[in-house]
Scaffold this motif. Sequence first.
Motif, mmCIF file in Angstrom:
data_model
loop_
_atom_site.group_PDB
_atom_site.id
_atom_site.type_symbol
_atom_site.label_atom_id
_atom_site.label_comp_id
_atom_site.label_asym_id
_atom_site.label_seq_id
_atom_site.Cartn_x
_atom_site.Cartn_y
_atom_site.Cartn_z
ATOM 1 N N TYR A 332 0.834 -1.203 0.000
ATOM 2 C CA TYR A 332 0.000 0.000 0.000
ATOM 3 C C TYR A 332 0.865 1.249 0.000
ATOM 4 C CZ TYR A 332 -3.555 -3.454 0.888
ATOM 5 O OH TYR A 332 -4.369 -4.554 0.774
ATOM 6 N N LYS A 333 0.252 2.363 -0.397
ATOM 7 C CA LYS A 333 1.012 3.598 -0.596
ATOM 8 C C LYS A 333 1.267 4.349 0.698
ATOM 9 C CE LYS A 333 0.796 8.102 -2.904
ATOM 10 N NZ LYS A 333 -0.019 9.044 -3.685
ATOM 11 N N ASP A 334 0.247 4.453 1.561
ATOM 12 C CA ASP A 334 0.383 5.290 2.756
ATOM 13 C C ASP A 334 -0.286 4.613 3.952
ATOM 14 O OD1 ASP A 334 -2.444 5.856 2.601
ATOM 15 O OD2 ASP A 334 -2.013 7.388 1.101
ATOM 16 N N PRO A 335 -0.084 5.132 5.158
ATOM 17 C CA PRO A 335 -0.649 4.505 6.366
ATOM 18 C C PRO A 335 -2.164 4.398 6.347
ATOM 19 C CG PRO A 335 0.987 6.159 6.956
ATOM 20 C CD PRO A 335 0.739 6.312 5.487
ATOM 21 N N ASP A 336 -2.847 5.423 5.826
ATOM 22 C CA ASP A 336 -4.302 5.410 5.779
ATOM 23 C C ASP A 336 -4.798 4.238 4.937
ATOM 24 O OD1 ASP A 336 -6.991 6.296 6.001
ATOM 25 O OD2 ASP A 336 -6.815 7.352 4.093
ATOM 26 N N GLU A 337 -4.207 4.075 3.755
ATOM 27 C CA GLU A 337 -4.592 2.990 2.853
ATOM 28 C C GLU A 337 -4.271 1.633 3.475
ATOM 29 O OE1 GLU A 337 -2.894 1.687 -1.406
ATOM 30 O OE2 GLU A 337 -3.702 3.725 -1.389
ATOM 31 N N PHE A 338 -3.102 1.546 4.121
ATOM 32 C CA PHE A 338 -2.686 0.287 4.751
ATOM 33 C C PHE A 338 -3.668 -0.122 5.845
ATOM 34 C CE2 PHE A 338 -0.620 -2.411 7.766
ATOM 35 C CZ PHE A 338 0.286 -3.179 7.060
ATOM 36 N N ILE A 339 -3.969 0.802 6.751
ATOM 37 C CA ILE A 339 -4.820 0.488 7.898
ATOM 38 C C ILE A 339 -6.239 0.146 7.459
ATOM 39 C CG2 ILE A 339 -5.921 1.484 9.945
ATOM 40 C CD1 ILE A 339 -3.255 2.985 10.424
ATOM 41 N N ARG A 340 -6.749 0.864 6.449
ATOM 42 C CA ARG A 340 -8.117 0.594 6.010
ATOM 43 C C ARG A 340 -8.234 -0.764 5.314
ATOM 44 N NH1 ARG A 340 -11.159 5.110 2.968
ATOM 45 N NH2 ARG A 340 -9.196 6.021 2.318
ATOM 46 N N ASN A 341 -7.134 -1.265 4.762
ATOM 47 C CA ASN A 341 -7.159 -2.571 4.080
ATOM 48 C C ASN A 341 -6.772 -3.723 5.000
ATOM 49 O OD1 ASN A 341 -7.606 -2.485 0.919
ATOM 50 N ND2 ASN A 341 -6.554 -0.597 1.478
ATOM 51 N N LEU A 342 -5.764 -3.513 5.861
ATOM 52 C CA LEU A 342 -5.252 -4.611 6.676
ATOM 53 C C LEU A 342 -5.512 -4.455 8.165
ATOM 54 C CD1 LEU A 342 -1.808 -5.293 4.911
ATOM 55 C CD2 LEU A 342 -4.004 -6.426 4.540
ATOM 56 N N GLY A 343 -5.895 -3.251 8.592
ATOM 57 C CA GLY A 343 -6.237 -3.055 10.000
ATOM 58 C C GLY A 343 -5.067 -2.607 10.861
ATOM 59 N N SER A 344 -5.408 -2.189 12.079
ATOM 60 C CA SER A 344 -4.395 -1.621 12.976
ATOM 61 C C SER A 344 -3.435 -2.664 13.522
ATOM 62 C CB SER A 344 -5.081 -0.877 14.128
ATOM 63 O OG SER A 344 -5.952 -1.733 14.822
ATOM 64 N N GLU A 345 -3.895 -3.915 13.689
ATOM 65 C CA GLU A 345 -3.000 -4.961 14.206
ATOM 66 C C GLU A 345 -1.870 -5.234 13.225
ATOM 67 O OE1 GLU A 345 -4.880 -8.505 15.516
ATOM 68 O OE2 GLU A 345 -6.261 -7.472 16.892
ATOM 69 N N ALA A 346 -2.202 -5.258 11.940
ATOM 70 C CA ALA A 346 -1.171 -5.488 10.924
ATOM 71 C C ALA A 346 -0.177 -4.328 10.902
ATOM 72 C CB ALA A 346 -1.823 -5.660 9.555
ATOM 73 N N PHE A 347 -0.685 -3.110 11.117
ATOM 74 C CA PHE A 347 0.213 -1.950 11.141
ATOM 75 C C PHE A 347 1.109 -2.005 12.381
ATOM 76 C CE2 PHE A 347 1.429 2.517 11.580
ATOM 77 C CZ PHE A 347 1.810 2.804 10.274
ATOM 78 N N GLU A 348 0.542 -2.451 13.490
ATOM 79 C CA GLU A 348 1.330 -2.620 14.717
ATOM 80 C C GLU A 348 2.469 -3.592 14.471
ATOM 81 O OE1 GLU A 348 2.076 -1.188 18.039
ATOM 82 O OE2 GLU A 348 -0.103 -1.361 18.255
ATOM 83 N N ASP A 349 2.190 -4.645 13.732
ATOM 84 C CA ASP A 349 3.227 -5.632 13.412
ATOM 85 C C ASP A 349 4.312 -5.016 12.533
ATOM 86 O OD1 ASP A 349 4.175 -8.431 13.464
ATOM 87 O OD2 ASP A 349 3.807 -8.327 11.300
ATOM 88 N N ARG A 350 3.908 -4.147 11.587
ATOM 89 C CA ARG A 350 4.896 -3.482 10.731
ATOM 90 C C ARG A 350 5.784 -2.536 11.552
ATOM 91 N NH1 ARG A 350 4.039 -3.745 5.006
ATOM 92 N NH2 ARG A 350 3.015 -5.752 4.682
ATOM 93 N N ILE A 351 5.213 -1.920 12.573
ATOM 94 C CA ILE A 351 6.005 -1.050 13.445
ATOM 95 C C ILE A 351 7.092 -1.867 14.138
ATOM 96 C CG2 ILE A 351 5.968 0.373 15.543
ATOM 97 C CD1 ILE A 351 3.189 1.322 14.735
ATOM 98 N N LYS A 352 6.703 -3.036 14.654
ATOM 99 C CA LYS A 352 7.660 -3.898 15.351
ATOM 100 C C LYS A 352 8.787 -4.350 14.416
ATOM 101 C CE LYS A 352 4.232 -5.708 18.611
ATOM 102 N NZ LYS A 352 3.440 -6.906 19.006
ATOM 103 N N LYS A 353 8.459 -4.507 13.126
ATOM 104 C CA LYS A 353 9.449 -4.987 12.164
ATOM 105 C C LYS A 353 10.125 -3.856 11.389
ATOM 106 C CE LYS A 353 7.032 -9.382 11.439
ATOM 107 N NZ LYS A 353 6.248 -10.220 10.473
ATOM 108 N N ALA A 354 9.877 -2.617 11.791
ATOM 109 C CA ALA A 354 10.462 -1.467 11.076
ATOM 110 C C ALA A 354 11.978 -1.591 11.041
ATOM 111 C CB ALA A 354 10.053 -0.168 11.764
ATOM 112 N N GLU A 355 12.563 -1.324 9.880
ATOM 113 C CA GLU A 355 14.019 -1.459 9.750
ATOM 114 C C GLU A 355 14.712 -0.144 10.101
ATOM 115 O OE1 GLU A 355 15.110 -2.467 5.727
ATOM 116 O OE2 GLU A 355 13.559 -1.179 4.891
ATOM 117 N N SER A 356 15.925 -0.231 10.562
ATOM 118 C CA SER A 356 16.677 0.967 10.928
ATOM 119 C C SER A 356 16.893 1.844 9.700
ATOM 120 C CB SER A 356 18.030 0.588 11.526
ATOM 121 O OG SER A 356 18.887 0.076 10.522
ATOM 122 N N GLY A 357 17.104 3.123 9.947
ATOM 123 C CA GLY A 357 17.329 4.050 8.841
ATOM 124 C C GLY A 357 18.486 3.632 7.960
ATOM 125 N N MET A 358 19.575 3.151 8.560
ATOM 126 C CA MET A 358 20.755 2.753 7.782
ATOM 127 C C MET A 358 20.462 1.539 6.905
ATOM 128 S SD MET A 358 23.889 3.619 7.166
ATOM 129 C CE MET A 358 23.814 3.027 5.490
#
Length: 600
Positions: A332-358
């Motif tokens: 998905y393109k942005d957080p709004d689109e992501f959450i509306r399609n996959l929900g907040s739990e899936a976004f929470e999981d993406r936060i946990k797996k966020a990669e470092s800037g480097m």
Amino acid sequence: MINEVLSRNDIVDVIGSYASLKKKGSNYEACCPFHHEKTPSFKVNREKQMYHCFGCGVGGNVFTFVMEYENLNFPEAVERLAERAGIQLPEKSMSAQERSREQYKIALKEMNKTAAAYFHYILKHGQRGEKAYEYFRDTRGLTDETINRFALGYADIYRDDLYRYLKNKGYTDEQLKNSGLVDITEKDGGVDKFWNRAMIPILDINGKVIAFGGRVLGDGKPKYINTSDTAVFDKSHTLFAMNIARRSRRKGFICCEGYMDVISMHQAGFDNAVASLGTAFTFGHANIIKRYADEVYLAYDSDGAGVAATKKVIAILREVGVGARVINMRPYKDPDEFIRNLGSEAFEDRIKKAESGMMFLARIYSEEYDQSDPGERTKFQNQVAKEISYIEDPLERNNYIDAIARAYVINRDALAEKVHDYGVAGTPKPDVVEREERRLEEQTTNPDSGTGSGTASHGRQGRDVGENKTARLLLTWLVNEPSLFEKLDGVISEEDFDPGVFRTVAEKLFSQYREQHKVEPAIVVNTFQDVEEQRLVASMLQTDLSIDMTEEEISGAITDVVKKIKLASIKKHLESENDITKVQQLIKDRKKIEKFRVVI
């Protein structure tokens, strides 16, 4: 009274309560409290009662420091420092000009609050706001609770609707003129900036309405517009929803591209989401974030523009010492689109797996360069090495060298050597006057300008310095060596400086020396209200010039800059002067200055 508060609050003592200052020569030094650094570039001068960071460009007097560090306005800073010094402020301690300015800011915030209430009323009552209400509720999926929480509204289709409403509330054309809400022209009278738009109030960190964002309903352009900068709204120092996010119990902040993403995320439970407003992410934004958190999750759009923006934000956050992690929102393109399609739990999981800037940068560069082509792969490895070289902590730097070498099958020792090469690159030393002009220009230029994300103020400041390097250098010399005022008496004056910041500084310094045979740089800073102008002036008046110059070099350099300024001034007057007597005098002055030489 202002000057008494200034004199009773020694800048070394005040800043020393915020940062660990160490005496070094005539200055006190510390690692800058406004950006991350290992080698101190933050200087405080007790004699001048000024501070300046030669790394990030902040600077000013004791009022400026307290305002920037504590996020206070000028009266609040005066009150804080007066209390510290045990000074009882009279009710009307501000000058008439300062009092008028503060009253105008209060009126402007009230005007914005009134407009926000009106826009919200139109949205919620009757047919006029039905289209906008459907946009928020049906298109964006917002609940009534969220609509009310963010006081969302609608600017009516009539182009003078808000103007007439505010006029009926007692606001004058003069008050409305610079509000950012209404344009006043001779031809059309009052014309609303926002009409037929879904409206989003923008609040400051204390929850006061200071501006608006408007989303067009239909196919009009531009799709989004924001209030222009005003006395209470500076896009480069405002983060949408920070008044809510700073109280969140969630870790760090989630930084998005737009306010609609933020609103959707807050509705989904991510109340630590914020966004910059109609401008690229700046050092002003980064420093606000740094006051509350040491880590940011970036949720920018996953398209090309979003990736480019993410790279810039990582660089800025790294500079101020804030860690960055990047949330992967694909497909998905942005957080709004992501959450509306996959929900907040899936976004929470993406936060946990966020990669470092480097690691994000390494992955993006690996995709930008063809890894099957030796030449392209070399460019990729060079780019990654350059990014790693910015990491100051040796342990962290080595960990990333190991991780990236493994992930992209790169020779570890070769990568480490290239990182070292990028970290120690040097530059040649210029001649005396050129060296000083260049050094002063570099010290004045805020890192924003290097990222392409600077504000209009930064851009203006950069142009001022570029066009007035010589004038700036002379003013710095005059502050460092006040005896020059006597040596230059009758040779050059404040009238020879071009109108603008440099002329104003020259007028103050020459006036101070005439009246008391000394200069007080800290008082000069109070002349300016714009933060960027204060920083420019602080860097100019705080700088200590090179001590490795001989007296002969200094005499020659000062002679050169005085001649440049004076001859340019004479030339301008000759081009516009019609009085033959004055023309003849200017010609005599030109011959005189050509023979001039100052002796130190």
